[in-house]
Design an enzyme around this catalytic site. Structure first.
Site, PDB file in Angstrom:
ATOM      1  N   TYR A  64     -11.535 -16.374 -48.148  1.00 31.42           N
ATOM      2  CA  TYR A  64     -10.742 -16.680 -46.959  1.00 31.42           C
ATOM      3  C   TYR A  64     -11.466 -16.209 -45.699  1.00 31.42           C
ATOM      4  O   TYR A  64     -11.922 -15.064 -45.624  1.00 31.42           O
ATOM      5  CB  TYR A  64      -9.367 -16.021 -47.022  1.00 31.42           C
ATOM      6  CG  TYR A  64      -8.378 -16.704 -47.936  1.00 31.42           C
ATOM      7  CD1 TYR A  64      -8.630 -17.955 -48.493  1.00 31.42           C
ATOM      8  CD2 TYR A  64      -7.168 -16.098 -48.242  1.00 31.42           C
ATOM      9  CE1 TYR A  64      -7.718 -18.570 -49.327  1.00 31.42           C
ATOM     10  CE2 TYR A  64      -6.245 -16.708 -49.075  1.00 31.42           C
ATOM     11  CZ  TYR A  64      -6.521 -17.940 -49.622  1.00 31.42           C
ATOM     12  OH  TYR A  64      -5.605 -18.547 -50.450  1.00 31.42           O
ATOM     13  N   GLY A 219       4.987 -26.963 -46.181  1.00 31.84           N
ATOM     14  CA  GLY A 219       4.270 -28.233 -46.240  1.00 31.84           C
ATOM     15  C   GLY A 219       3.153 -28.299 -45.209  1.00 31.84           C
ATOM     16  O   GLY A 219       2.912 -29.343 -44.611  1.00 31.84           O
TER      17      GLY A 219
END
Length: 356
Positions: A64, A219
């Site tokens: 990351y 989402g």
């Protein structure tokens, strides 16, 4: 599973005895190396807000923000290491020019664990996830290598992400039969715009003792209402750096159906006086297989709003409205077996009160 009331209303992680908060703090946004994350000062505010409320489960990955996420997190956890459960992941390539710096094989696993321990500046990884199935490494190599690292004390618990349900079941069965450390956590995309995991992955997790941690419960931001028809895209780029919108477009969710689902979320949020983000996160917590959705924020305000999801209670009417907008089409064999003719052929004309 009862609805959690606050971050210190802890839950067991799958078949393990590890107690974790009902929301996990995702740190893919810690560090600006990918062009859209939080700088260290803002990341610190987000981290402190989560931990001060009793949050104890923090999610990162070796890759990351090019390793900055783990390095920043390592600095934050220093004075309270033993009250926090730190989860990281291996699989993704740490050096694009080195073919063996990515994948699920033992070579990459060992090197990735060493890299994470150094970046986090810690003596162990509390939960280690296989980040994605590479479709090349044998399951016995993966589970034996993970078990070796558990026995060595470098890893305490095991999890898996983004892998077909049948493969996860095979690996769990292999571990159980051979006395290796089992998988206790399943991290998968799950939201109102990604419900196909309800077909196989969620039932598998419940049956085999894996607690589910949904990633991207918003989402990718679509459910917050931040996108409109002007943003619709079928882009499928490979570069995560240009923009957050580009990342979301690459998932395939920026479509008309997703916007319609986001409208339904907006209706429910308006009736409850809650934010859209809170409604979307609260919806994932309704599923009994879900232990701890992962919240990822770029600002303190976003993080505080997301944590407010624990106070949201969705009525049966709200759930029905959201389900009508988002329900996935049934697939075989459940589609066939669930029909009246097949049910009568299996069970006869008598009623069965409960099925396991």
């Amino acid at each position: 599973m009862s609805h959690p009331a606050s971050l210190d209303h802890y839950r067991l992680l799958g078949r393990s005895g590890l107690r974790v908060s009902p929301l996990s703090l995702g740190t893919m946004t810690f560090g600006a190396d990918w062009g859209w994350g939080a700088d260290e000062a803002e990341a610190r505010r987000i981290f402190d807000a989560y931990v001060d409320r009793g949050g104890n489960f923090i999610d990162t990955s070796v890759n990351y923000t090019n390793g900055a996420s783990e390095r920043i997190l390592g600095r934050f956890i220093k004075r309270q290491r033993d009250r926090l459960a730190i989860a990281t992941k291996f699989t993704m390539a740490r050096d694009p020019a080195n073919i063996n710096s990515g994948g699920n094989h033992r070579f990459n696993l060992v090197r990735s664990v060493e890299a994470s321990l150094a970046q986090l500046d810690t003596d162990r990884i509390d939960v280690m996830y296989l980040h994605a199935w590479d479709f090349t490494t044998r399951p016995d190599e993966v589970m034996r290598a993970l078990d070796d690292l558990v026995r060595a004390g470098k890893i305490l618990y095991l999890g898996i992400c983004n892998t077909p349900a049948w493969r996860v079941a095979e690996m769990q069965t292999l571990a159980d039969l051979r006395g290796w450390a089992p998988l206790v956590a399943l991290q998968i995309e799950y939201s109102l715009v990604e419900r196909t995991v309800e077909h196989e992955l969620l039932p598998m997790a419940e049956a085999m003792g894996l607690g589910v941690l949904p990633w991207s419960p918003l989402g990718g931001g679509i459910l917050t209402g931040k996108y409109s028809t002007a943003d619709l895209s079928d882009e499928n780029g490979a570069d995560v750096a240009p923009s957050r919108r580009g990342v979301i477009a690459s998932t395939g969710h920026l479509n008309r159906r997703s916007l319609d689902i986001a409208d339904a979320v907006g209706m429910v949020a308006g009736e409850l006086g809650a934010s859209r983000s809170q409604v979307a996160i609260a919806w994932t917590l309704v599923n009994p297989a879900v232990v701890s959705p992962i919240i990822g924020a770029r600002t303190l305000a976003q993080a505080e709003d997301n944590m407010g999801a624990l106070a949201v209670r969705l009525s049966a009417e709200h759930l029905a409205l959201l389900d009508a907008a988002s329900a996935p089409a049934p697939i075989f064999p459940a589609r066939f077996i669930g029909r009246p003719m097949a049910q009568q052929l299996i069970f006869g004309t008598a009623a069965l009160s409960a099925r396991r």
